[in-house]
Design an enzyme around this catalytic site. Structure first.
Site, PDB file in Angstrom:
ATOM      1  N   THR A   2      -3.640   6.883   1.279  1.00 43.35           N
ATOM      2  CA  THR A   2      -4.207   5.566   1.573  1.00 43.35           C
ATOM      3  C   THR A   2      -4.082   5.269   3.059  1.00 43.35           C
ATOM      4  O   THR A   2      -5.061   4.958   3.737  1.00 43.35           O
ATOM      5  CB  THR A   2      -3.513   4.473   0.744  1.00 43.35           C
ATOM      6  OG1 THR A   2      -3.630   4.795  -0.646  1.00 43.35           O
ATOM      7  CG2 THR A   2      -4.156   3.128   0.989  1.00 43.35           C
TER       8      THR A   2
ATOM      9  N   SER B 199       0.830  -1.209   0.000  1.00 41.51           N
ATOM     10  CA  SER B 199       0.000   0.000   0.000  1.00 41.51           C
ATOM     11  C   SER B 199       0.859   1.251   0.000  1.00 41.51           C
ATOM     12  O   SER B 199       1.816   1.362   0.770  1.00 41.51           O
ATOM     13  CB  SER B 199      -0.903   0.000   1.242  1.00 41.51           C
ATOM     14  OG  SER B 199      -1.578   1.229   1.373  1.00 41.51           O
ATOM     15  N   ASP B 200       0.520   2.195  -0.889  1.00 36.85           N
ATOM     16  CA  ASP B 200       1.202   3.473  -0.819  1.00 36.85           C
ATOM     17  C   ASP B 200       0.756   4.201   0.452  1.00 36.85           C
ATOM     18  O   ASP B 200      -0.294   3.898   1.010  1.00 36.85           O
ATOM     19  CB  ASP B 200       0.939   4.325  -2.064  1.00 36.85           C
ATOM     20  CG  ASP B 200      -0.527   4.660  -2.252  1.00 36.85           C
ATOM     21  OD1 ASP B 200      -1.372   3.897  -1.757  1.00 36.85           O
ATOM     22  OD2 ASP B 200      -0.831   5.674  -2.891  1.00 36.85           O
ATOM     23  N   LYS B 201       1.577   5.134   0.910  1.00 40.55           N
ATOM     24  CA  LYS B 201       1.316   5.804   2.187  1.00 40.55           C
ATOM     25  C   LYS B 201       0.360   6.985   2.015  1.00 40.55           C
ATOM     26  O   LYS B 201      -0.702   7.025   2.625  1.00 40.55           O
ATOM     27  CB  LYS B 201       2.633   6.287   2.806  1.00 40.55           C
ATOM     28  CG  LYS B 201       2.450   7.036   4.131  1.00 40.55           C
ATOM     29  CD  LYS B 201       3.773   7.445   4.721  1.00 40.55           C
ATOM     30  CE  LYS B 201       4.392   8.622   3.980  1.00 40.55           C
ATOM     31  NZ  LYS B 201       3.660   9.897   4.206  1.00 40.55           N
TER      32      LYS B 201
END
Length: 882
Positions: A343, A338-340
């Site tokens: 998200t 997951s990108d930070k």
């Protein structure tokens, strides 16, 4: 006077003072692609100032939407196609044989089966197509067009020739256009030309619909739309709705297995009939009907309906499925990269107190950074910086002569500015290490800047370096802007929930290592964050692969690193989900088993992804995983049911004929069982199920094992009733056939209530539509048997006996099923030596509280603390009771 514009065509003639007019000519489009821009503007009746909204509406009515009209199937021919293929041929063969032997009742009943299958399959697939069309509408993209002197966001389909559009990094070019004055851009035209490398396009040159902006941004004038574009169609975001996935292939393999088994057993029956000199035509008719009943006729329809219903349910959770196969892939995801930003965090950047160099004021640093920003691009960082300027009038004193947008290579924005006194200077903002390398005062400020950046990072702040160059063109580093992006509400609970579901969430961010560690610590993800620079060391490939699998996240990641991370995890046997939003995320999104374009993603990312999110945050992804696992459970239930029922009917019929030389049911009875059961089983697409706490995998051993046990028990039960009818109650063969028909129909449909749960049949309440469909069809089957429709009447007394017999075996079968699960898929007992980790339970309760309170902001910590108190109190109470 406005130009009378027609879709890009070359002029055949022009009167002396006539308005420019465009007439039809095949090579006109090429003319507009290559003519000098003043001539293009003249022919299009437009200018770099764009069109008025009124003129755009007029041209839209004239040219039609900027889209490719899809070729629609002829519905009548589509309906006829359901009468062509192996299964319809078998039914049609049975119809013909029934007519030849003058069994007119069989003839019309089997003909009804043929048409009912076609109607149901046609209608359900038509509905599935409507579902996909509705999802497509949700993914309709917007363009940026200059209308009435202001930037507007019309839908791509509303663009017309003469429109001035803005193209940003990651955009899919929405129509054929000529670039206006500005910087060159790099364009990926691989979808059109097959070139692997981006092509540079300068002002005045053409860019084509379907290509992707890989670097830079610019304005352009549209000269061709829709079917008149070079490419002939715009890029499709939603892929073919009928992609065959791994799970579908597995289920279809089951179908093939059942067909082979059915054909083999029917061959035995026909061979024995020939040996016994039975009437050959009647035997063939019966054999064909038995094949029709045994072959999973409804399987493709159930698949398409379940997938379409699942896609609609996911859409309600703000997750649009662009490839239906992604539903099954998502169910099996065990690692989610997951990108930070946006998200795991709120994507609401706020400025902290700047670090200043050489006595420069904080206000001046913010002003310089704001001049190197552009509000109309709607970039989160730019908006935060501009919002930090105390007085908006300050910005109006300056005029930006040239703006260089951010790109992943240069990692900065830059602007050439003129102040109210006419003096020119340059400003830049970007990654601190990049801005430092530009500065002539690097040696003087580097130690202090690096110290400040590290301190900001340790507190969870991103740092933005700012520099300024006066007329001598020598850059001076002026300061560092700290920017904070707090974690999302309930992100911690959502991640803990993901862990409980067997999904490891790994953070992937371009931020510094210290920032990533601090954010990961706050979210309870672990602090084993890997610096992505080590991923590029090819000499330590084996060590790197092991590190990737163990890491909790990755910092300072470049786009190519994302692809490598996904590739390594897949080679280690993981099913990987990857989120992304930028054009450079597209390769990783395509490589992942399930690529997820987050809210606000570029067109290129959305085109590469399997699922497009319309809402921000990680919770929508976790909700989508839960829903996909429910869909998988429904498909699993259907597969076990279908195999068990086929085995039951085939083996019972074959053994009865071989051993007793008796046809226990007629061809018409088999047809009725098939019609009633296949019609009702479609409702399983809407059934209530519990999602699994483990990633789903297609366990063929388990499915075949459970279905075989249920099938064999069903054969035993059928022969038990046949024995009672013939040897105990001494029913004649005609009444015995009706009795067996009702038993096979009732017991067969009750099987779905066994296969839909792993635990006792009552452990999950069935959906109303399922039990109503089953009860309704079995009431019909009972009435047919009682009053003797196309068979000998049975009467209510014997019908009641069959129901009691079937229900008794149903309860016994449920116990046998539980035993079979323990044998084929034993669950390892949990160890009591280790302390119980209550985090997943706390996370689940915290999320429940969050939903109960209307998903309000500012409640995350309170919800977590309350959930922790409730969970620990409950756990202590249970220990005391034990």
């Amino acid at each position: 006077m406005k130009a009378n514009v027609d879709q890009p065509r070359a002029p055949e003639s022009k009167a002396k003072n006539a308005e420019p007019s465009l007439v039809s000519k095949p090579d006109s489009k090429d003319d507009l692609k290559s003519l000098p821009m003043p001539e293009v503007e003249k022919r299009l009746g437009s200018s770099p100032k764009g069109l008025t909204q009124a003129e755009a509406q007029k041209r839209l009515a004239q040219y039609g939407p900027n889209e490719i009209k899809e070729k629609k199937d002829n519905l009548f021919l589509k309906f006829l196609s359901y009468f062509w293929g192996p299964i319809p041929w078998m039914i049609e063969g049975a119809v013909i044989l029934s007519g030849v032997v003058r069994h007119w009742v069989d003839f019309f009943i089997i003909l009804f089966l043929l048409f009912s299958n076609a109607v149901v399959a046609f209608w359900e697939e038509h509905q599935a197509g409507n579902e996909i069309a509705a999802l497509r509408a949700k993914l309709a993209t917007e363009a940026r067009a200059l209308r009435d002197g202001k930037w507007a966001t019309p839908m791509v389909a509303e663009l017309v020739p003469g429109d001035v559009i803005r193209l940003l990094l990651g955009d899919i070019v929405p129509a054929d256009a000529r670039l206006l004055a500005g910087d060159p851009v790099q364009v990926d035209q691989s979808a059109l030309t097959g070139e692997s490398l981006p092509a540079t396009r300068n002002p005045g040159e053409a860019v084509f619909s379907g290509s992707i902006i890989k670097r830079g941004e610019t304005d352009a004038m549209v000269y061709a739309t829709g079917t008149n574009t070079y490419f002939g169609k715009t890029a499709e975001l939603v892929q073919d709705a009928h992609t065959v996935s791994h799970f579908q292939r597995a289920v279809l393999k089951i179908g093939n297995y059942l067909i082979v088994l059915a054909v083999g057993l029917v061959a035995v029956i026909v061979t024995l009939a020939l040996f016994r000199h039975d009437p050959i035509l009647s035997t063939l008719e019966f054999a064909l009907v038995l094949l029709v009943a045994a072959i999973p006729v409804a399987m493709p329809t159930v698949l398409s309906v379940t997938m379409a219903v699942g896609a609609r349910l996911l859409a309600r959770k703000q997750a649009i499925v662009t490839k239906l196969s992604a539903i099954e892939e998502l169910a099996g995801v065990d690692v989610l990269c997951s990108d930070k930003t946006g998200t795991l965090t709120q994507n609401k950047l706020t400025l902290g107190d700047p670090f200043c160099v050489n006595g420069i004021t904080a206000d001046q640093i913010i002003l310089d950074a704001a001049l190197a920003s552009r509000a109309e691009d709607k970039d989160t960082i730019d908006l935060a910086v501009i919002g930090g300027v105390k007085d908006d009038k300050e910005l109006k004193r300056y005029k930006v002569l040239h703006f260089q947008p951010f790109d992943p290579v240069h990692k900065r924005t830059e602007a050439t500015v003129k102040d109210s006194d006419g003096k020119q200077f340059k400003v830049a903002k970007g990654a601190p290490q990049v801005i430092l390398q530009m500065a002539t005062n690097l040696a003087d400020v580097k130690p202090a800047v690096e110290k400040a950046v590290n301190e900001f990072a340790a507190r969870g702040f991103r740092s933005l370096g700012v520099a300024r160059a006066d007329q001598d063109n020598k850059w001076q580093f002026v300061g560092v802007l700290p920017m904070s992006d707090p974690p999302r509400e309930q992100a911690k609970a959502t991640i803990a929930s993901a862990v409980q579901m067997g999904v490891k969430v790994k953070m992937v961010t371009g931020d510094q290592l210290a920032i990533a560690k601090e954010m990961s610590r706050q979210l309870g993800m672990g602090t084993n964050i890997l610096d992505a620079t080590v991923l590029r060391d090819k000499q330590k490939k084996a060590e790197t692969a092991a590190s990737i699998e163990k890491a909790d996240g990755f910092a300072q990641v470049f786009p190519e690193d994302k692809y490598n991370i996904v590739d390594v995890l897949q080679k280690h046997g993981h099913i990987v989900g990857m989120t992304g939003d930028g054009v450079n995320d597209a390769p990783a999104l395509k490589q992942a088993n399930c690529g997820i374009a987050v809210s606000g993603a570029t067109d290129a990312a959305r085109a590469a992804a399997d699922i497009v999110l319309l809402a921000s945050g990680l919770s929508v992804i976790i909700d989508a995983i839960k829903e996909s696992r429910r869909i998988f459970q429904r498909m699993n239930s259907y597969a076990i049911y279908r195999i068990a029922e086929t085995l039951r009917v085939l083996f019972f019929m074959t053994l009865a004929i071989l051993v007793f030389n008796f046809y226990p049911v007629t061809a018409v009875m088999i047809v009725m069982i098939a019609v009633l059961n296949d019609g009702a089983i479609l409702s399983i697409a809407y059934d209530n199920v519990h999602y699994s706490d483990r990633p789903e995998k297609w366990n063929m051993r388990l499915v075949l094992g459970i279905s075989t046990v249920l099938g064999v028990i069903g054969v035993v039960a059928a022969f038990g009733l046949f024995y009672l009818a013939e040897r105990v109650f001494h029913l004649d063969r005609a009444h015995a056939q009706t009795l067996m028909y009702l038993k096979l129909s009732v017991a067969g449909h009750l099987t779905i209530f066994l296969t839909r749960t792993r635990g006792p049949f009552w452990s999950i309440r069935p959906a109303r539509i399922l039990w109503v469909a089953v009860l309704g069809t079995q009431i019909v089957a009972t009435l047919i048997a009682v009053y003797g429709v196309f068979m000998t009447p049975l009467g209510w007394r014997w019908a009641g006996f069959v129901w009691v017999y079937a229900l008794a075996w149903f309860l016994l079968n449920d116990r046998v099923k539980l035993l079979a699960y323990r044998i084929f898929d034993p669950v390892a007992p949990s160890s009591t030596k280790h302390a119980v980790d209550l985090t997943p339970q706390i996370a689940t309760r915290a999320y429940e509280l969050y939903q109960q309170r209307g998903r309000g902001d500012g409640q995350a910590n309170q919800d977590w603390l309350e959930a922790e108190r409730e969970t620990r109190t409950d756990h202590v109470g249970k220990k005391d009771v034990a």
